[in-house]
Structure formats: structure tokens, C-alpha cells
Design a protein around this motif. Sequence first.
Motif, PDB file in Angstrom:
ATOM      1  N   GLY A 217     -27.272  -1.956   9.875  1.00 24.50           N
ATOM      2  CA  GLY A 217     -27.118  -0.550   9.531  1.00 24.50           C
ATOM      3  C   GLY A 217     -28.439   0.179   9.604  1.00 24.50           C
ATOM      4  N   GLU A 222     -25.184   5.357   7.758  1.00 20.50           N
ATOM      5  CA  GLU A 222     -24.780   3.952   7.623  1.00 20.50           C
ATOM      6  C   GLU A 222     -25.349   3.301   6.371  1.00 20.50           C
ATOM      7  N   TYR A 267     -24.005  -6.198   4.590  1.00 13.17           N
ATOM      8  CA  TYR A 267     -23.612  -5.551   5.838  1.00 13.17           C
ATOM      9  C   TYR A 267     -23.405  -6.626   6.898  1.00 13.17           C
ATOM     10  N   SER A 281     -16.340   6.917   6.939  1.00 13.52           N
ATOM     11  CA  SER A 281     -16.461   5.776   6.033  1.00 13.52           C
ATOM     12  C   SER A 281     -15.057   5.409   5.567  1.00 13.52           C
ATOM     13  N   ARG A 294     -16.244  -1.516   3.062  1.00 14.00           N
ATOM     14  CA  ARG A 294     -16.154  -0.200   3.676  1.00 14.00           C
ATOM     15  C   ARG A 294     -16.928  -0.172   4.991  1.00 14.00           C
ATOM     16  N   PHE A 296     -19.124   1.773   7.738  1.00 15.99           N
ATOM     17  CA  PHE A 296     -20.051   2.905   7.716  1.00 15.99           C
ATOM     18  C   PHE A 296     -20.429   3.404   9.103  1.00 15.99           C
TER      19      PHE A 296
END
Length: 348
Positions: A217, A222, A267, A281, A294, A296
Motif C-alpha cells: 500500500g 491506500e 496488508y 474501500s 477491507r 483499499f
Amino acid sequence: MNRCSNPWFIRAVRLQIRNLHELRIPYARPMGISQRNFTLEPLANRELIRIHGAEVVPFLQGLATNDVARIQSSGGPASMYAHFLNKSGRVLYDTIMYRTNNPDTILVECDREASSDFRRHLRTYRVRRRIEVDSVDDEYTSWVMFNFKDGSETVGNPHPDLFVSPDPRLSALGTRVLAPTNMDWAKLTKSFADFGTATPATSDSNYQLLRYKQGVGEGSLELPPGKCFPLEANADYLNGVSFQKGCYVGQELTARVHHSGVIRKRYMPIRLTAPIDAGSSQEVTSVAGAKLGRVFGSAHNHGVALLRIEKVLNGRPELMIDGERCYAERPEWWPEDLPGKRRLAFAE
């Protein structure tokens, strides 16, 4: 008014002169020349900040997650990945720092949308230090070279006005190039002509997609400010945090999480079976509807998501995004094994 007596004009000239000296590094043509193909892309969503002052290293040392003193030490890295945190230990800004020929100056690359807030954040902590914080967006542009056949290959610096450095996070993310704004695509590709043939980024071959495939990210979309911890953003795996340096803002919780091993989310890359809105998102759930994380960022059926490690990777359950299947992938660059105490913590 005599133009030379204008303090703003004088300051601009001084900055430009300083600028020419700070990024100029010795010209060196690459050894063992052979033709290669690579992708060259300007990073329009990144901006460079110049931080200048006699106390620039101790100033940044008290704010950044990484050991900034290394960047100015003999034999230290030319660039360094680091996060800036809030007092609760959550990520505010992700950055790449660059060494210059002036030991009192460090260039910091940050997300363009967060640049103004980042500069305000830095100025808040200057206190009585004589530190200058300025954008050099009108002077330098960040570029990236990637898609080398040999991911570990080092790119030489072909021009004295360029700064060339491997991405300090992962070799798979290519090489960063800082170039004067007046050096356009044609001039830059000509500079690297001895190294290989440059091609422009395309919709199915670009830096954003490269990051998504690696599960990295970047930027305020992000890594939303104040929403995740640096270890959840894999700062420990991406050479972005030092656990040996002294105190910095947010250090206490970061060190505690590291030593306890309780890192439940990270992540990681995902593969999509159906496109989702770019920049949105969206929640990742199990078939039964349990929330697992979730997304991003996404592009071309790839994305980056903050997911619960144990529930997503162990047993590989079916994952859903807005009624469509998706697949989580363990990044190849993660350590082969995790400490036992962390494995137990994930099961919680």
C-alpha cells in the motif's frame, strides 16, 4: 522596485543554487553495457519535500519510524522507507527519504494529496530548531523504472543531474529516479539509452498494478491517515522501521506490538473475479458474512487489502467482495515462518 532587492526573488535564487549542488552526484556510466527492456513511468501522485537545517537528522529521528542517522552515515543507504505516526502509533504518512550531497538536507517523497498536511505536521514539531520545510515539486519529478528481467539488477546513474536509487522496500518495485522537471520523457529515456530500451506504462503494466501484485500500500488512499499501524502496513517487512533506535512519535505502541507479536491484520495482495470501483474501500467478508478486512485499492483484477491473517490464510476460506469471489495471496517477500507467539496471537 529593483528586482534584486526583492527578498522572495533572492530566496528563490538561493534555493535554485542549493538545488543544483544537493542532488548532483558523480557521473558514472554503467559497466558491462547490454540492452534491456524496462518500463519508465512518472509518479504523478508523489511529491518531493526538502527538509534543510543543521539539525535535520535529529529532527527527523524523533518523528520517523526508521533510523534516519543511517542515511547520512558513511556507507549508509541512498534512500530509506519510513512512516510518520500520530501519538497513538497509527500511520499518518508513508515516505521515502533520499540522501543528498548536503548533509544538512534530506529530500522526502510523500503522497501529493497529503503533502500540505505533511509539511504542516513537520513544522509543528520544529519547536526552536532552525529547520526549513519546502516543496520542490516545481524542481524535481519522481520516476520509477521496473519490469527488469533480473529483479536484483542495479541501475547505474547515467547523468549528473539525476538521482538513481533502488526502491528501499522491495527490489521487485524497481528503481526510483529523481529528475529535474525540465527533463521530460524523451530526455530521460535518452539518458538511459546505454542501459536499455524504455517503454511507457500501460493499463496492464504500470507501477500501481505492480504494487498491488506485491501487496504494498502507498499514499493516503491506500494507507488512510490514522487508520492502521505501521506493522499492519508491513513496515517491518519492508525495511521501514527500526527497533534499535531511540524514541520517536508513536514509538511506544509500535515497539510493544512488535515484541508481543500481536499483529492480527496485515496488508496483502488479492485477486478479484470481478472489478470493483477504483479507489473505493470495500469490505472483504466470508461466505457467511463475517468481516475479514477491507480493500483499499484495485486495478485489473488485482488489489491491496488489510486482512485478518489467520482467518484469511489458514484454511483459505472463500472470500467475498460485494457478492463476488476474491482470493487472498501470501506475499512471496514475507518471512518464511512467523514466531510461535505471533502464530498463537493470530488464533485469538
